[in-house]
Design an enzyme around this catalytic site. Structure first.
Site, PDB file in Angstrom:
ATOM      1  N   CYS A 103       0.743  -1.103   0.148  1.00  0.00           N
ATOM      2  CA  CYS A 103      -0.095  -0.151  -0.116  1.00  0.00           C
ATOM      3  C   CYS A 103       0.910   0.868  -0.167  1.00  0.00           C
ATOM      4  O   CYS A 103       0.503   2.195  -0.784  1.00  0.00           O
ATOM      5  CB  CYS A 103      -0.970  -0.247   1.200  1.00  0.00           C
ATOM      6  SG  CYS A 103      -1.594  -1.465   1.389  1.00  0.00           S
ATOM      7  N   SER A 158      14.040  -0.212   3.623  1.00  0.00           N
ATOM      8  CA  SER A 158      13.264  -1.295   4.310  1.00  0.00           C
ATOM      9  C   SER A 158      12.539  -2.313   4.028  1.00  0.00           C
ATOM     10  O   SER A 158      12.120  -2.085   2.772  1.00  0.00           O
ATOM     11  CB  SER A 158      12.330  -0.496   5.685  1.00  0.00           C
ATOM     12  OG  SER A 158      11.243  -0.503   4.648  1.00  0.00           O
TER      13      SER A 158
END
Length: 311
Positions: A142, A178
């Protein structure tokens, strides 16, 4: 100052309106279940945003709180519940490889976050559909998807070029690598044609598809470059450093750059960045939630197609 500040609410408005109209006109009510198994205040806040946005859109949202040791069994129960169309987990839970395992416990057909290995593999290999007939698009995580939509909205993507190449010629620096946001985003943008400098505490990697976009999917190379080398080259600078102390050095930003922050903290000095950037997007949270709902409706339709095929 000539800098244009663009708010996430403005960017997400058209997607949210489209979702509301789709849900209302089709008289459907997709159900999303969110699992909260940590004490992270940021996760709790994200859950609040999700609940509020879903209520406004006509999505049924249920937040289920549990201990982290019970989480796997609770996910399996939701996988087996035909009344649940989408599942999300507020990470981190264990903060290690066990979280990656949990991402794959979520049934691929209900994974609204796009974190299942199948989606991750397809994303890194530039495979954009789940089926050979190309009727089912892959689910994309998302926040990375939201950042792509932000870049489309502010004109970074070149609409004259064909889909898949619309970032050709763009140089993007992402300060975050990340596994949830930074690395997937670098892959997405490189697969769309950009040269991406991916920055973390260990150094800078370059993601690209080669000269003339000759490669079908991106490749990654190590560099000896430093932040002060890549920021002045960058058309777009995207930050997601989870620290209130970190600030991007504004004096290194190229004049007229697009600057986007997805951290919960302000990684840019608001006053200074407006002296250099042409466009500044200080937050993207509302776009992320809109993409979550968009993924949910897409999974709802895929599940309906699968049921029809079986019948």
């Amino acid at each position: 100052m000539s800098c244009k500040v663009v708010l996430a609410q403005s960017i997400s408005a058209s997607y949210r309106e489209e979702l509301k109209n789709t849900i209302k006109s089709r008289n459907i009510c997709p159900k999303l279940v969110g699992f909260l198994a940590n004490d992270d205040p940021a996760a709790a806040k994200y859950a609040e945003w999700t609940a509020k946005t879903c209520a406004e859109s006509g999505v049924e949202f249920e937040l289920r709180k549990c201990s982290r040791n019970d989480l796997e069994n609770k996910i399996v129960e939701a996988n087996q519940d035909a009344g649940v169309n989408g599942i999300m987990v507020y990470y981190p839970v264990f903060g290690d490889r066990q979280d990656q395992y949990l991402q794959n416990v979520v049934d691929v057909s209900k994974d609204v976050e796009g974190l299942h290995h199948k989606y991750v593999y397809n994303m890194y290999h530039n495979i954009r559909f789940l089926d050979e007939a190309k009727t089912k698009k892959c689910i994309i995580p998302c926040t990375p998807l939201g950042l792509v939509k932000v870049m489309e909205y502010v004109g970074v993507y070149n609409g004259i070029l064909p889909h898949g190449n619309r970032l050709h010629g763009r140089v993007v620096t992402i300060i975050n690598r990340s596994e949830i946001v930074g690395r997937p985003l670098a892959a997405l943008l490189a697969n769309d044609g950009a040269k991406v400098y991916s920055v973390d505490i260990n150094g800078i990697q370059e993601f690209h598809r080669g000269v003339g976009l000759k490669l079908m999917k991106h490749e990654v190379s190590e560099t000896t470059l430093k932040v002060e080398d890549v920021l002045p080259l960058s058309d777009v600078v995207i930050t997601g450093v989870p620290s209130p102390a970190y600030k991007v050095p504004s004096h290194l930003i190229r004049d007229g750059a697009v600057c986007i922050n997805f951290s919960t903290f302000k990684n840019f000095d608001g006053d200074e960045i407006k002296k250099k950037a042409a466009i500044y997007v200080p937050a993207v949270g509302k776009v992320t939630v809109a993409m979550l709902e968009r993924n949910l409706v897409r999974l709802y339709d895929y599940q309906a197609q699968d049921r029809a095929t079986v019948a």
